[in-house]
Scaffold this motif. Structure first.
Motif, short mmCIF file in Angstrom:
data_model
loop_
_atom_site.label_atom_id
_atom_site.label_comp_id
_atom_site.label_asym_id
_atom_site.label_seq_id
_atom_site.Cartn_x
_atom_site.Cartn_y
_atom_site.Cartn_z
N ARG A 1 0.86 -1.21 0.00
CA ARG A 1 0.00 0.00 0.00
C ARG A 1 0.88 1.24 0.00
N PRO A 2 1.56 1.56 -1.10
CA PRO A 2 2.55 2.65 -1.07
C PRO A 2 2.02 4.05 -1.39
N HIS A 3 0.73 4.21 -1.68
CA HIS A 3 0.27 5.52 -2.16
C HIS A 3 0.79 6.62 -1.24
N PRO A 4 1.53 7.62 -1.74
CA PRO A 4 2.24 8.57 -0.88
C PRO A 4 1.33 9.56 -0.15
N ILE A 5 0.07 9.67 -0.59
CA ILE A 5 -0.84 10.60 0.10
C ILE A 5 -1.76 9.82 1.04
N TYR A 6 -2.41 8.80 0.50
CA TYR A 6 -3.50 8.16 1.24
C TYR A 6 -3.04 6.94 2.04
N GLN A 7 -1.90 6.34 1.71
CA GLN A 7 -1.56 5.06 2.35
C GLN A 7 -0.24 5.11 3.11
N GLU A 8 0.87 5.47 2.42
CA GLU A 8 2.20 5.47 3.08
C GLU A 8 2.50 4.15 3.77
N PHE A 9 2.22 3.06 3.03
CA PHE A 9 2.45 1.69 3.49
C PHE A 9 1.53 1.32 4.66
N TRP A 10 0.35 1.91 4.67
CA TRP A 10 -0.74 1.49 5.57
C TRP A 10 -1.92 1.04 4.74
N ASN A 11 -2.50 -0.09 5.09
CA ASN A 11 -3.78 -0.48 4.54
C ASN A 11 -4.82 0.23 5.39
N ARG A 12 -5.59 1.13 4.76
CA ARG A 12 -6.44 2.05 5.53
C ARG A 12 -7.91 1.63 5.54
N LYS A 13 -8.16 0.32 5.49
CA LYS A 13 -9.56 -0.13 5.60
C LYS A 13 -10.02 -0.15 7.04
N GLY A 14 -9.16 0.25 7.93
CA GLY A 14 -9.54 0.29 9.35
C GLY A 14 -10.68 1.26 9.60
N LEU A 15 -11.45 0.95 10.65
CA LEU A 15 -12.49 1.89 11.13
C LEU A 15 -11.87 2.86 12.12
N ILE A 16 -10.63 2.52 12.51
CA ILE A 16 -9.88 3.37 13.42
C ILE A 16 -8.51 3.60 12.77
N SER A 17 -7.97 4.81 12.90
CA SER A 17 -6.67 5.09 12.27
C SER A 17 -5.54 4.59 13.15
N GLU A 18 -4.31 4.69 12.63
CA GLU A 18 -3.16 4.19 13.41
C GLU A 18 -2.85 5.12 14.58
#
Ligand code: GCU
Length: 613
Positions: free
Chosen positions: A567-584
């Motif tokens: 998940r490398p997208h530099p704006i939306y992901q930055e190596f995070w899979n963002r399907k979480g209901l809670i952020s990191e």
């Protein structure tokens, strides 16, 4: 007899696939243990220089060769050539992955050597076992320079008896941990999670009597609320003993006699049980005592069966208000390091009004199951037979089978665990059907009291979403992942045209749906990665899933954002899979509240009818 065969096979299987360790000891954490958690010296070894000589021959496979880092040599002779030195090497925390501790190790895949010095005071007549709750992925373990054995599998415990090697005074334990991904391993070399390497869970030295209680199962018989069934297995010279099982709160005490193999069946009627459930997570003190040992456990009693399209918990039809989760604390972006990390994740699930968690895609920490028992959350437990496995490789199957066996051995007394899952999203083929079908049979042979499932494949024909994966014939649930509104089907508002055609007359549990959202990014509901897009996706998913007759649960993907190299997208992901209901950072997105509201209404409206017998 079956049990003894199992233990023997377990040993053989490990021996056969290069594993040299005993079958797992039940509830070993409750023993008199010397913790080896804390700081270990480490050496990063990308060329495996501490394991092979320059002709690529393994030091520990030859009597004459020296040079393996496991010798833990100290520089005592000023002219001796030693090219490593644990004493003056940096340290890593255990339990913890190496990736989240050192920036230079964040994406490292290879070998890291760990070394711990500890002082022991072994007592004559006692036995000692060196126990690892997990190490990802392949671990070679040495004590005082002697090889104990090797273990493969990043998420299941392993142990080695060290009674005859432990020294009074200082001991040196050295572990070579290699997290290199390989096609023929379990999981294979392609996953959607971070490849956290290292000694990621507890390490300790357990002290046991010469003949001790090695394993036991104390649970309700399948579908029988008035019969406790199980077994006890001793390990040691004095195999034939009287073993007493006592549940004081039930005024239930009975004895069994173990046979010449140290094994005895347990079968006793029981009355006036307070059945374990998410609403009533009742645990009983269970005391098991032989003539030479005693062990206590906290065990809940419940039944779980399916009947037609219903899942019956203690005879009542339930709806699994679930959420999927990885074994990761997002706030440190690494493997959980303490009970506190685990409790935080399960508390978030409770805040969602969940009664169920899908612990994807591999065995989570044993402590997680004990917390689920205590907090009242049902559990889907899974082995990492994930995506494109090497289906025709016999060693790959043995590895998958041993990981499944270890999971079931470890967690078979946990009331919260209701489902053993043999895998996730695996491409259809005859070798795959055979491989996974055999795993289903293996799970049932070890434990016939729980449900067996997997995330099945689906396909589409126009607006029809079809679930007829042949593996489903062997499973108790029709479970599948579907990503309408994210990976296919257009925008969230366009997915309402889809409907499901499920070929199985079984309870349906939708094991994944969802979409990415960058917490704090707000736009209209057609804008990808916005919280509004994710919120609209959940709202419209409820509409299409509501059309499934026999829908008995769901575990949307996923509780909290998690690290992934995909998940490398530099704006939306930055190596995070963002399907979480809670952020990191622990921020709850709008869809968190959408799912919570849905579960609030389901918990009020779902008719927990006493299913017809
Ligand atoms: C798959 C898979 C998950 C993955 C998810 C995604 O269904 O099971 O492990 O993370 O989809 O694509 O985000």
């Amino acid at each position: 007899m079956k049990r003894v065969v199992f233990i023997f096979l377990c040993f053989l299987m490990y021996a056969d696939t290069g594993f040299s360790q005993e079958a797992l000891i039940q509830n070993i954490s409750s023993r008199n243990n010397l913790s080896l958690n804390g700081r270990w010296n480490y050496i990063v070894d990308p060329y495996e220089n501490g394991f092979y000589d320059y002709r690529r021959e393994a030091y520990d496979q030859s009597k004459s060769k020296t040079g393996g880092y496991y010798d833990d040599k100290r520089n005592v002779n000023k002219s001796e050539l030693i090219e490593y030195d644990f004493d003056h090497s940096p340290t890593l925390k255990v339990p913890a992955d190496w990736n989240s501790q050192e920036e230079k190790l964040s994406l490292y895949e290879g070998t890291v050597w760990y070394r711990k010095l500890f002082t022991a005071k072994p007592i004559s007549g006692k036995r000692y076992v060196l126990y690892f709750a997990a190490a990802n992925y392949e671990a070679h373990v040495y004590l005082n320079g002697k090889k104990l054995g090797m273990h493969k599998g990043g998420f299941t415990p392993f142990q080695f008896e060290v009674t005859n090697l432990l020294k009074a005074g200082e001991n040196s334990v050295v572990v070579k941990v290699d997290n290199t991904r390989k096609k023929e391993e379990i999981p294979t070399n392609s996953t959607d999670w971070w490849n956290y390497g290292g000694l990621t869970r507890d390490v300790f030295l357990a002290e046991l009597p010469e003949t001790y209680i090695h394993d036991y199962k104390v649970q309700l018989a399948k579908g029988n609320q008035n019969l406790i069934e199980g077994y006890v297995q001793l390990n040691g010279a004095k195999k034939a003993q009287k073993v007493t099982v006592n549940i004081p709160e039930l005024a239930l005490k009975f004895s069994v006699a173990t046979d010449e193999n140290g094994y005895a069946l347990i079968k006793t009627p029981v009355k006036k049980l307070s059945y374990w459930s998410p609403e009533n997570p009742k645990l009983y003190e269970v005391q098991i005592a032989s003539e030479t040992d005693a062990v206590n456990d906290k065990i809940g009693f419940r039944t779980i069966v399916t009947s037609g399209k219903d899942i019956l918990l203690n005879g009542k039809s339930i709806f699994l208000r679930g959420i999927s989760m990885h074994d990761e604390n997002p706030l440190i972006s690494g493997r959980p390091r303490s009970e506190g990390d685990l409790r935080m994740l399960l508390t978030w699930a409770k805040e969602l009004n969940c009664n169920f968690v899908r612990l994807a895609h591999y065995p989570h920490n044993e402590e997680m199951m004990r917390l689920a028992d205590e907090m009242g959350l049902l559990v889907w437990a899974e082995v990492p037979v994930y995506w494109t496995i090497a289906w025709t490789n016999p060693d790959t199957y043995k590895n998958a089978q041993s990981q499944l066996g270890d999971l079931i051995t470890r967690d078979k007394n946990r009331a919260s665990v209701i489902i053993w899952s043999v895998g996730n999203e695996t491409p259809l083929s005859d070798p795959r059907h055979k491989f996974m079908g055999n795993l289903v049979d293996h799970a049932r042979s070890l434990d016939n009291t729980r449900l067996v499932a997997a995330a099945l494949e689906l396909h589409r024909d126009g607006n029809r979403v079809i679930v007829d994966d042949v593996l489903g014939e062997k499973l108790d649930l029709a479970s599948f992942n579907e990503y309408a509104g994210w990976y296919w089907g257009g925008t969230p508002k366009e997915i309402t045209k889809y409907f499901f055609d499920i070929k199985y007359q079984k309870p349906v549990v939708v094991t994944e749906f969802g979409g990415d959202a960058l917490a704090g990014f707000h736009a209209d509901a057609d804008t990808r990665y916005s919280e509004e897009y994710q919120e609209s996706l959940y709202q419209n998913q409820f509409k299409i899933l509501g059309g499934i007759d026999g829908l008995r649960g769901m575990t949307p993907w996923i509780l909290v954002d998690f690290r992934s190299p995909r998940r490398p997208h530099p704006i939306y992901q930055e190596f995070w899979n963002r399907k979480g209901l809670i952020s990191e950072t622990g921020k709850k997105k709008k869809a968190f509240f959408t799912l919570k509201d849905y579960y609030d209404s389901v918990s009020k409206t779902f008719n927990q009818t006493k299913a017809s017998k």
